[in-house]
Design a protein around this motif. Sequence first.
Motif, PDB file in Angstrom:
ATOM      1  N   LEU A   4       1.682  13.506  10.589  1.00  0.00           N
ATOM      2  CA  LEU A   4       2.197  13.090  12.032  1.00  0.00           C
ATOM      3  C   LEU A   4       3.380  14.013  12.340  1.00  0.00           C
ATOM      4  O   LEU A   4       3.326  14.543  13.741  1.00  0.00           O
ATOM      5  N   ASP A   5       4.168  14.703  11.650  1.00  0.00           N
ATOM      6  CA  ASP A   5       4.962  15.562  11.877  1.00  0.00           C
ATOM      7  C   ASP A   5       5.333  16.353  10.615  1.00  0.00           C
ATOM      8  O   ASP A   5       4.604  15.673   9.407  1.00  0.00           O
ATOM      9  N   ASP A   6       6.545  16.959  10.435  1.00  0.00           N
ATOM     10  CA  ASP A   6       6.911  17.586   9.429  1.00  0.00           C
ATOM     11  C   ASP A   6       7.625  16.642   8.057  1.00  0.00           C
ATOM     12  O   ASP A   6       7.857  17.092   7.242  1.00  0.00           O
ATOM     13  N   LYS A   7       7.594  15.505   8.399  1.00  0.00           N
ATOM     14  CA  LYS A   7       8.077  14.516   7.610  1.00  0.00           C
ATOM     15  C   LYS A   7       7.207  13.104   7.124  1.00  0.00           C
ATOM     16  O   LYS A   7       7.594  12.736   6.341  1.00  0.00           O
ATOM     17  N   HIS A   8       6.247  12.831   8.151  1.00  0.00           N
ATOM     18  CA  HIS A   8       5.535  11.748   8.085  1.00  0.00           C
ATOM     19  C   HIS A   8       4.041  12.055   7.928  1.00  0.00           C
ATOM     20  O   HIS A   8       3.463  12.977   8.460  1.00  0.00           O
ATOM     21  N   VAL A   9       3.429  11.140   7.000  1.00  0.00           N
ATOM     22  CA  VAL A   9       1.881  11.301   6.941  1.00  0.00           C
ATOM     23  C   VAL A   9       1.435   9.732   7.160  1.00  0.00           C
ATOM     24  O   VAL A   9       1.871   8.708   6.906  1.00  0.00           O
ATOM     25  N   LEU A  10       0.377   9.858   7.939  1.00  0.00           N
ATOM     26  CA  LEU A  10      -0.429   8.408   8.282  1.00  0.00           C
ATOM     27  C   LEU A  10      -1.846   8.466   7.284  1.00  0.00           C
ATOM     28  O   LEU A  10      -2.451   9.554   7.093  1.00  0.00           O
ATOM     29  N   VAL A  11      -1.581   7.611   6.496  1.00  0.00           N
ATOM     30  CA  VAL A  11      -2.643   7.361   5.389  1.00  0.00           C
ATOM     31  C   VAL A  11      -3.537   6.252   5.929  1.00  0.00           C
ATOM     32  O   VAL A  11      -3.454   5.030   6.098  1.00  0.00           O
ATOM     33  N   GLU A  12      -4.847   6.659   6.199  1.00  0.00           N
ATOM     34  CA  GLU A  12      -5.955   5.631   6.583  1.00  0.00           C
ATOM     35  C   GLU A  12      -6.743   5.135   5.441  1.00  0.00           C
ATOM     36  O   GLU A  12      -6.712   6.092   4.588  1.00  0.00           O
ATOM     37  N   GLY A  13      -7.201   4.135   5.532  1.00  0.00           N
ATOM     38  CA  GLY A  13      -8.092   3.367   4.600  1.00  0.00           C
ATOM     39  C   GLY A  13      -7.733   3.508   3.029  1.00  0.00           C
ATOM     40  O   GLY A  13      -8.491   3.486   2.159  1.00  0.00           O
ATOM     41  N   ALA A  14      -6.403   2.790   2.984  1.00  0.00           N
ATOM     42  CA  ALA A  14      -5.867   2.583   1.735  1.00  0.00           C
ATOM     43  C   ALA A  14      -6.128   1.069   1.390  1.00  0.00           C
ATOM     44  O   ALA A  14      -6.541   0.353   2.560  1.00  0.00           O
ATOM     45  N   THR A  15      -6.210   0.807   0.235  1.00  0.00           N
ATOM     46  CA  THR A  15      -6.324  -0.608  -0.297  1.00  0.00           C
ATOM     47  C   THR A  15      -5.137  -0.991  -1.154  1.00  0.00           C
ATOM     48  O   THR A  15      -4.541  -0.560  -1.881  1.00  0.00           O
ATOM     49  N   ILE A  16      -4.592  -2.158  -0.841  1.00  0.00           N
ATOM     50  CA  ILE A  16      -3.431  -2.806  -1.187  1.00  0.00           C
ATOM     51  C   ILE A  16      -3.699  -3.269  -2.761  1.00  0.00           C
ATOM     52  O   ILE A  16      -4.587  -4.125  -3.076  1.00  0.00           O
ATOM     53  N   ILE A  17      -2.789  -2.814  -3.591  1.00  0.00           N
ATOM     54  CA  ILE A  17      -3.182  -3.216  -5.070  1.00  0.00           C
ATOM     55  C   ILE A  17      -1.861  -3.813  -5.649  1.00  0.00           C
ATOM     56  O   ILE A  17      -2.020  -4.540  -6.637  1.00  0.00           O
ATOM     57  N   TRP A  18      -0.697  -3.998  -4.945  1.00  0.00           N
ATOM     58  CA  TRP A  18       0.438  -4.808  -5.211  1.00  0.00           C
ATOM     59  C   TRP A  18       1.275  -5.023  -4.055  1.00  0.00           C
ATOM     60  O   TRP A  18       1.466  -3.840  -3.208  1.00  0.00           O
ATOM     61  N   ASP A  19       1.508  -6.257  -3.594  1.00  0.00           N
ATOM     62  CA  ASP A  19       2.284  -6.729  -2.491  1.00  0.00           C
ATOM     63  C   ASP A  19       3.790  -6.915  -2.834  1.00  0.00           C
ATOM     64  O   ASP A  19       3.940  -7.924  -3.485  1.00  0.00           O
ATOM     65  N   ALA A  20       4.671  -6.160  -2.340  1.00  0.00           N
ATOM     66  CA  ALA A  20       6.424  -6.550  -2.661  1.00  0.00           C
ATOM     67  C   ALA A  20       6.835  -6.482  -1.218  1.00  0.00           C
ATOM     68  O   ALA A  20       7.919  -6.029  -0.789  1.00  0.00           O
ATOM     69  N   VAL A 127      -5.649  -1.229   4.691  1.00  0.00           N
ATOM     70  CA  VAL A 127      -4.493  -0.806   5.601  1.00  0.00           C
ATOM     71  C   VAL A 127      -4.298   0.423   5.950  1.00  0.00           C
ATOM     72  O   VAL A 127      -4.993   1.284   5.111  1.00  0.00           O
ATOM     73  N   SER A 128      -3.608   0.724   6.976  1.00  0.00           N
ATOM     74  CA  SER A 128      -3.177   2.114   7.017  1.00  0.00           C
ATOM     75  C   SER A 128      -1.512   2.049   7.025  1.00  0.00           C
ATOM     76  O   SER A 128      -0.912   1.141   7.312  1.00  0.00           O
ATOM     77  N   VAL A 129      -0.938   3.196   6.600  1.00  0.00           N
ATOM     78  CA  VAL A 129       0.387   3.074   6.156  1.00  0.00           C
ATOM     79  C   VAL A 129       1.042   4.613   6.641  1.00  0.00           C
ATOM     80  O   VAL A 129       0.380   5.553   6.615  1.00  0.00           O
ATOM     81  N   ILE A 130       2.231   4.631   7.192  1.00  0.00           N
ATOM     82  CA  ILE A 130       3.020   5.753   7.513  1.00  0.00           C
ATOM     83  C   ILE A 130       3.981   5.842   6.490  1.00  0.00           C
ATOM     84  O   ILE A 130       4.693   4.951   6.222  1.00  0.00           O
ATOM     85  N   VAL A 131       4.129   7.175   5.955  1.00  0.00           N
ATOM     86  CA  VAL A 131       4.853   7.348   4.753  1.00  0.00           C
ATOM     87  C   VAL A 131       5.639   8.626   4.772  1.00  0.00           C
ATOM     88  O   VAL A 131       5.194   9.611   5.601  1.00  0.00           O
ATOM     89  N   HIS A 132       7.029   8.475   4.251  1.00  0.00           N
ATOM     90  CA  HIS A 132       7.548  10.045   4.133  1.00  0.00           C
ATOM     91  C   HIS A 132       7.823  10.058   2.637  1.00  0.00           C
ATOM     92  O   HIS A 132       7.968   9.358   1.721  1.00  0.00           O
ATOM     93  N   CYS A 133       8.457  11.134   2.242  1.00  0.00           N
ATOM     94  CA  CYS A 133       9.271  11.550   0.849  1.00  0.00           C
ATOM     95  C   CYS A 133      10.623  11.640   0.896  1.00  0.00           C
ATOM     96  O   CYS A 133      11.065  12.211   1.870  1.00  0.00           O
TER      97      CYS A 133
END
Length: 206
Positions: A4-20, A127-133
């Motif tokens: 999405l930019d130099d700090k964030h990634v959009l992850v499409e098509g992910a599967t939840i394996i643990w919910d917190a 789900v789709s998730v937006i993540v950074h590091c």
Amino acid sequence: MPLLDDKHVLVEGATIIWDAITRPERRDDGSTSHKLKVVIPAGNPAIAEIEQLAQQCLGESKWRGNLPNGANWAISPVQPGEYNNQFTGGYVINPSSNRVPDIYDEGGQQLSDPMQYGQLIYQGQMVSVIVHCWDYDNKSKGIATGLDGVRIHTSMNAPRQQFGGGGFNAAGVFGAGAAQQGQPMQQPMQQQPMQQQPMQQQPMQQ
């Protein structure tokens, strides 16, 4: 493009394996950590993008590009036998947030009430998730992923699943009725390997 930019990634098509998210984890300092551990399927371009961001984060950290011995990494490959052998070649991330992340449905409607999203977040959901590091160094150290947003893909009608890490599957005996009624099963406590995940006590940086 998932970046999405130099700090964030959009992850499409992910599967939840643990919910917190619906059951946040408590840190040593009393704060809460909302996490959503997901598998990214093999070949997903977000895998390389997260690796790129993690390497960039490591380079900007006090370690200057050299991961210390024993440190955790932001993303790790699925091991043989993990998660019912459904995700060969996939990768796992466990992004976290100090607060409940922004959660949306497929139509772009934000789900701010736990009554809206609580029954939609479960093992097996797509789900789709937006993540950074970000980097951390306390009782444990390494590069982690942060969770900025979640989109729940209810149209996929993904079935509820149990992703235990070994041992007898008691849920298959005692949990069948709950699964048939559409109720979330009780998840076993931390049976999955957690090799790349940070401990719960670190602060978020962003």
